[in-house]
Design an enzyme around this catalytic site. Structure first.
Site, PDB file in Angstrom:
ATOM      1  N   ARG A 137      31.463   3.631   2.865  1.00 36.85           N
ATOM      2  CA  ARG A 137      30.427   4.678   2.804  1.00 36.85           C
ATOM      3  C   ARG A 137      30.312   5.412   4.135  1.00 36.85           C
ATOM      4  NH1 ARG A 137      26.310   4.246  -1.617  1.00 36.85           N
ATOM      5  NH2 ARG A 137      26.988   2.483  -2.878  1.00 36.85           N
ATOM      6  N   PRO A 152       1.634   5.711  -0.588  1.00 37.77           N
ATOM      7  CA  PRO A 152       1.689   4.235  -0.560  1.00 37.77           C
ATOM      8  C   PRO A 152       3.144   3.753  -0.558  1.00 37.77           C
ATOM      9  CG  PRO A 152       0.184   5.009  -2.274  1.00 37.77           C
ATOM     10  CD  PRO A 152       0.933   6.212  -1.767  1.00 37.77           C
ATOM     11  N   GLU A 153       3.467   2.903   0.383  1.00 40.95           N
ATOM     12  CA  GLU A 153       4.811   2.322   0.457  1.00 40.95           C
ATOM     13  C   GLU A 153       4.761   0.922  -0.165  1.00 40.95           C
ATOM     14  OE1 GLU A 153       7.603   3.644   1.704  1.00 40.95           O
ATOM     15  OE2 GLU A 153       6.876   5.446   2.708  1.00 40.95           O
ATOM     16  N   ARG A 206      -4.169  13.917  -6.431  1.00 46.15           N
ATOM     17  CA  ARG A 206      -3.052  14.867  -6.563  1.00 46.15           C
ATOM     18  C   ARG A 206      -2.214  14.624  -7.812  1.00 46.15           C
ATOM     19  NH1 ARG A 206      -0.106  15.751  -0.950  1.00 46.15           N
ATOM     20  NH2 ARG A 206       0.950  17.320  -2.224  1.00 46.15           N
ATOM     21  N   HIS A 232     -11.709  12.572  -9.895  1.00 48.44           N
ATOM     22  CA  HIS A 232     -10.322  12.071  -9.908  1.00 48.44           C
ATOM     23  C   HIS A 232     -10.196  10.632 -10.403  1.00 48.44           C
ATOM     24  CE1 HIS A 232      -9.638  15.743  -7.755  1.00 48.44           C
ATOM     25  NE2 HIS A 232     -10.225  15.307  -6.660  1.00 48.44           N
TER      26      HIS A 232
END
Ligand SMILES: [Zn+2]
Length: 270
Positions: A151, A2-3, A110, A91
């Site tokens: 950078r 999931p983002e 997981r 789960h």
């Protein structure tokens, strides 16, 4: 995984069911996820009223007077709001029961997710060093320009650095750089101010759009109402290495940058 858009979609799905509700009980079906579940979740949360459901980076916070439950979905975690008598599935590790007769159920096959505790008035160490939210006014081209001076790291790695800005994962970095016409390989310190303005705008537009579409389609992600996201079919660069650039038709390049698969157009992105 999931983002940010999936986590924000989850937050928006949960909030109407949780905010203003009192927690009646917490059921832990195991003691740990990625890390041990904070004892405060079972000890302090029952009896508390959930004041707000907030998101910081990819963490969700359930704010109460006593403190905040701090959740992360990890790779495969999902949260559903269900009737309390819904049978438990494999789960389903945690239930937070509410005075509405519903239960917020945390499923994580997981177990890379976590459930921690942030005492009232404190910031959890995991949230301490994080950069600004990409959708906040604080995140803009001027900010990126200022932070990037000197950078030498590739701009894509810079954009994915959580200390610079949170929640711009691999998919959204690739798509934003494509839209802004910036090569992911260019040194962050060598990108001009105006180009960072385009990039910050692209990040905001793409994340906003992904949130309205419920996030990318991910095998293990299901939004609280059960609908998968539909954004993945619309990606311009991510996952399209070797395919024609949607802008110029030349084949998209693919290569690893900072150990993450990266796709871009060598013609349109400089
Ligand atoms: Zn192109």
């Amino acid at each position: 995984m999931p983002e940010l858009p999936e986590v924000e979609t989850t937050r928006r799905g949960l909030a109407p069911h949780l905010e203003g509700r009192r927690v009646t009980s917490v059921t832990l079906r195991r003691a740990d996820l990625r890390w041990p579940i904070a004892p405060e979740v079972a000890d302090l949360l029952p009896g508390q009223r959930i004041e707000a459901v907030r998101r910081r980076a990819k963490y969700l916070l359930l704010d109460t007077h006593a403190g905040s439950a701090l959740l992360h979905l990890g790779m495969t975690g999902s949260l559903r709001v269900l009737a309390a008598d819904t049978p438990v599935k494999l789960h389903d590790h945690v239930d937070v029961a509410l005075d509405s007769g519903q239960v917020m159920r945390f499923n994580d096959p997981r177990r890379f997710g976590c459930l921690l505790w942030q005492p009232a008035g404190e910031i959890h160490p995991l949230l301490e060093a994080l950069g600004p939210e990409p959708l906040s006014p604080e995140f803009d081209g001027e900010y990126l320009f200022a932070r990037s001076r000197g950078r030498t790291a590739p701009v894509k790695s810079f954009l994915m650095d959580q200390r610079i800005v949170v929640g711009v994962g691999n998919i959204y970095a690739a798509e934003s750089l494509f839209r802004a016409g910036i090569s992911p390989l260019r040194a962050a310190g060598k990108v001009a101010r105006e180009r960072y303005q385009s990039l910050a705008l692209a990040v905001k537009e793409i994340l906003d759009y992904a949130i309205t579409r419920g996030g990318t389609t991910l095998r293990d992600f299901i939004s609280p109402d059960g609908a998968p996201g539909y954004f993945e079919q619309e990606l311009a660069a991510y996952g399209r290495g070797g395919q024609p650039c949607p802008r110029c038709g030349r084949p998209l390049k693919q290569r690893s940058i900072g150990q993450r698969a990266s796709v871009w157009c060598g013609h349109c992105q400089r």
